[in-house]
Design a protein around this motif. Structure first.
Motif, PDB file in Angstrom:
ATOM      1  N   GLU A 227       0.763  -1.312   0.026  1.00  0.00           N
ATOM      2  CA  GLU A 227       0.036   0.118  -0.111  1.00  0.00           C
ATOM      3  C   GLU A 227       0.647   1.341  -0.002  1.00  0.00           C
ATOM      4  O   GLU A 227       0.200   2.608  -0.049  1.00  0.00           O
ATOM      5  N   GLN A 228       2.138   1.143  -0.077  1.00  0.00           N
ATOM      6  CA  GLN A 228       3.189   2.346  -0.205  1.00  0.00           C
ATOM      7  C   GLN A 228       3.145   2.941  -1.699  1.00  0.00           C
ATOM      8  O   GLN A 228       3.664   3.649  -2.088  1.00  0.00           O
ATOM      9  N   GLN A 229       2.408   1.713  -2.519  1.00  0.00           N
ATOM     10  CA  GLN A 229       2.619   2.212  -4.137  1.00  0.00           C
ATOM     11  C   GLN A 229       1.765   3.496  -4.266  1.00  0.00           C
ATOM     12  O   GLN A 229       0.765   3.786  -4.134  1.00  0.00           O
ATOM     13  N   THR A 230       2.631   4.198  -5.220  1.00  0.00           N
ATOM     14  CA  THR A 230       1.994   5.605  -5.824  1.00  0.00           C
ATOM     15  C   THR A 230       2.593   5.513  -7.192  1.00  0.00           C
ATOM     16  O   THR A 230       3.455   4.811  -7.589  1.00  0.00           O
ATOM     17  N   PRO A 231       1.850   6.483  -8.015  1.00  0.00           N
ATOM     18  CA  PRO A 231       2.435   6.497  -9.324  1.00  0.00           C
ATOM     19  C   PRO A 231       3.897   6.808  -9.772  1.00  0.00           C
ATOM     20  O   PRO A 231       4.580   6.690 -10.623  1.00  0.00           O
ATOM     21  N   THR A 232       4.374   7.497  -8.450  1.00  0.00           N
ATOM     22  CA  THR A 232       5.965   7.767  -8.535  1.00  0.00           C
ATOM     23  C   THR A 232       6.831   7.194  -7.719  1.00  0.00           C
ATOM     24  O   THR A 232       8.021   7.358  -7.608  1.00  0.00           O
ATOM     25  N   LEU A 233       6.368   5.980  -7.097  1.00  0.00           N
ATOM     26  CA  LEU A 233       7.093   5.290  -6.048  1.00  0.00           C
ATOM     27  C   LEU A 233       8.446   4.631  -6.721  1.00  0.00           C
ATOM     28  O   LEU A 233       9.510   4.852  -6.079  1.00  0.00           O
ATOM     29  N   TRP A 234       8.380   4.236  -8.015  1.00  0.00           N
ATOM     30  CA  TRP A 234       9.360   3.420  -8.696  1.00  0.00           C
ATOM     31  C   TRP A 234      10.413   4.636  -9.321  1.00  0.00           C
ATOM     32  O   TRP A 234      11.426   4.172  -9.691  1.00  0.00           O
ATOM     33  N   ASP A 235       9.974   5.875  -9.428  1.00  0.00           N
ATOM     34  CA  ASP A 235      10.848   6.820 -10.301  1.00  0.00           C
ATOM     35  C   ASP A 235      12.336   6.880 -10.173  1.00  0.00           C
ATOM     36  O   ASP A 235      13.080   6.756 -10.827  1.00  0.00           O
ATOM     37  N   THR A 236      12.572   7.038  -8.921  1.00  0.00           N
ATOM     38  CA  THR A 236      13.968   7.225  -8.423  1.00  0.00           C
ATOM     39  C   THR A 236      14.773   6.028  -8.834  1.00  0.00           C
ATOM     40  O   THR A 236      15.879   6.044  -9.521  1.00  0.00           O
ATOM     41  N   ALA A 237      14.077   4.661  -8.408  1.00  0.00           N
ATOM     42  CA  ALA A 237      15.070   3.598  -8.574  1.00  0.00           C
ATOM     43  C   ALA A 237      15.052   3.431 -10.113  1.00  0.00           C
ATOM     44  O   ALA A 237      16.185   3.090 -10.604  1.00  0.00           O
ATOM     45  N   LEU A 238      13.914   3.735 -11.025  1.00  0.00           N
ATOM     46  CA  LEU A 238      14.168   3.569 -12.426  1.00  0.00           C
ATOM     47  C   LEU A 238      15.084   4.392 -12.841  1.00  0.00           C
ATOM     48  O   LEU A 238      16.039   4.267 -13.985  1.00  0.00           O
ATOM     49  N   ALA A 239      15.339   5.757 -12.566  1.00  0.00           N
ATOM     50  CA  ALA A 239      16.325   6.613 -13.066  1.00  0.00           C
ATOM     51  C   ALA A 239      17.850   6.182 -12.735  1.00  0.00           C
ATOM     52  O   ALA A 239      18.684   6.447 -13.246  1.00  0.00           O
ATOM     53  N   GLN A 240      18.123   5.488 -11.742  1.00  0.00           N
ATOM     54  CA  GLN A 240      19.215   5.008 -10.983  1.00  0.00           C
ATOM     55  C   GLN A 240      19.867   4.056 -11.711  1.00  0.00           C
ATOM     56  O   GLN A 240      21.196   4.025 -12.228  1.00  0.00           O
ATOM     57  N   SER A 241      19.039   3.152 -12.642  1.00  0.00           N
ATOM     58  CA  SER A 241      19.893   1.863 -13.108  1.00  0.00           C
ATOM     59  C   SER A 241      18.693   1.231 -14.328  1.00  0.00           C
ATOM     60  O   SER A 241      17.536   1.375 -13.834  1.00  0.00           O
TER      61      SER A 241
END
Length: 345
Positions: A227-241
């Motif tokens: 339930e911590q999921q949001t539309p932007t949850l993954w954005d930082t990780a995806l930009a990192q690698s």
């Protein structure tokens, strides 16, 4: 407590099963590779959409060995899976734990809530010490065990018609060493998985670390969400690698109160390696986890979106609703698969 897992010797000696659809009796496990090859192989690729299951769905079944887990998958009619670490590691000879984990977790919760008695605090300290000792034993085992076990496990599953697209061992946490993480990623590759999965840590430094190790091992690190999921949850990780990816959970996303989950799938489809499917309610409806088709999660619409746009990531059945009396996990996974077949038909 003595383990209920079947040994490989017992498994290889049990040749009574001649059909993957026979009753779920652990004593009737099919045996030799020749028998596995003779079974009718499942096919849960439906109109271009691969439907899989996470083996966590079978956690209520009596035998948690890799061999029994394969039988559950076959009986459910599934041809591709996300494999939990337990069955694979047991197959590979992981030392058995004698720790009462149920009590350990209960005491940890009580401590967090400030409800521990003096005797319970002493018991918790003892159990935590046991856990530290056991973790050291397991780390030593990992450093010396033969990775060939995972190649053999992959062959056993593949020969039966089941591919492994994701692997979820418990070695990707912030407290795990680089050696642990590399081990998990290498095991995944030997099992044939394109990605490993872990709960999103909500820690940018850790996702950066995991992304670097994923690139080194050439396997994707797909972050799961509750339930911590949001539309932007993954954005930082995806930009990192480029090796950081998503293991979207559609049901939890809805229960978190996010609007329009289908738009997220469209927007992030290139980053999704697999998507968990369950039917949860929205916050307005108490967030229940219900039999498919009775909650608020647009499972059918998501599957149709995958079909119509030819997305290649699998939809992973995750059985989390209460199993009705008189049924079992395999029968309920069958129902979920039938729901997918109707949606994609």
């Amino acid at each position: 407590m003595k383990s209920k897992n079947f040994t490989r010797r017992k498994f290889l000696g049990a040749a009574a099963l001649t059909s993957a659809g026979m009753a779920l009796d652990p004593s009737s496990l099919f045996g030799a590779p020749a028998i596995v090859k003779s079974l009718k192989k499942p096919n849960s690729l439906i109109n271009g959409v691969q439907i899989g299951v996470i083996t966590y769905s079978f956690r209520s079944m009596p035998d948690q060995s890799a061999e029994a887990t394969l039988k559950y998958v076959l009986d459910a009619g599934i041809s591709a899976i996300e494999l939990m670490g337990g069955p694979a590691e047991t197959f590979a000879g992981k030392p058995e734990s004698q720790i009462d984990r149920k009590t350990l977790y209960a005491l940890r919760r009580a401590k967090k809530q400030g409800d521990l008695t003096a005797d319970q605090a002493k018991e918790l300290t003892d159990l935590q010490a046991q856990m530290v000792s056991y973790n050291k034993e397991v780390a030593e085992w990992r450093s010396k065990m033969s990775m060939d076990h995972f190649t053999k496990l992959r062959k056993m599953y593949n020969d039966a018609g089941v591919s492994i697209y994701a692997f979820k061992p418990g070695v990707f946490g912030k407290d795990n060493s680089d050696a642990d993480i590399n081990w998990g990623m290498q095991a995944a590759k030997l099992l044939g998985a394109s990605h490993v999965t872990v709960e999103h840590p909500s820690d940018d430094a850790h996702t950066l670390r995991l992304g670097k190790l994923a690139k080194k091992n050439k396997v994707f690190m797909a972050y799961h969400g509750h339930e911590q999921q949001t539309p932007t949850l993954w954005d930082t990780a995806l930009a990192q690698s480029a090796y950081n990816a998503m293991n979207l959970d559609l049901g939890h996303y809805v229960a978190a109160g996010n609007a329009d989950p289908l738009s997220l799938i469209r927007e992030k489809s290139a980053h999704i390696k697999s998507m968990h499917l369950k039917d949860r309610q929205s916050p307005q409806h108490q967030k229940g986890n219900l039999p498919w088709g009775t909650g608020d999660t647009p499972i059918a619409e998501a599957l149709q979106l995958m079909r119509d746009n030819q997305y290649k990531f699998p939809g992973t059945i995750e059985l989390e609703y209460q199993i009705p009396e008189g049924s079992n996990a395999v029968e309920e996974v069958k129902k979920c698969l039938s729901y997918c077949e109707k949606a994609l038909g």
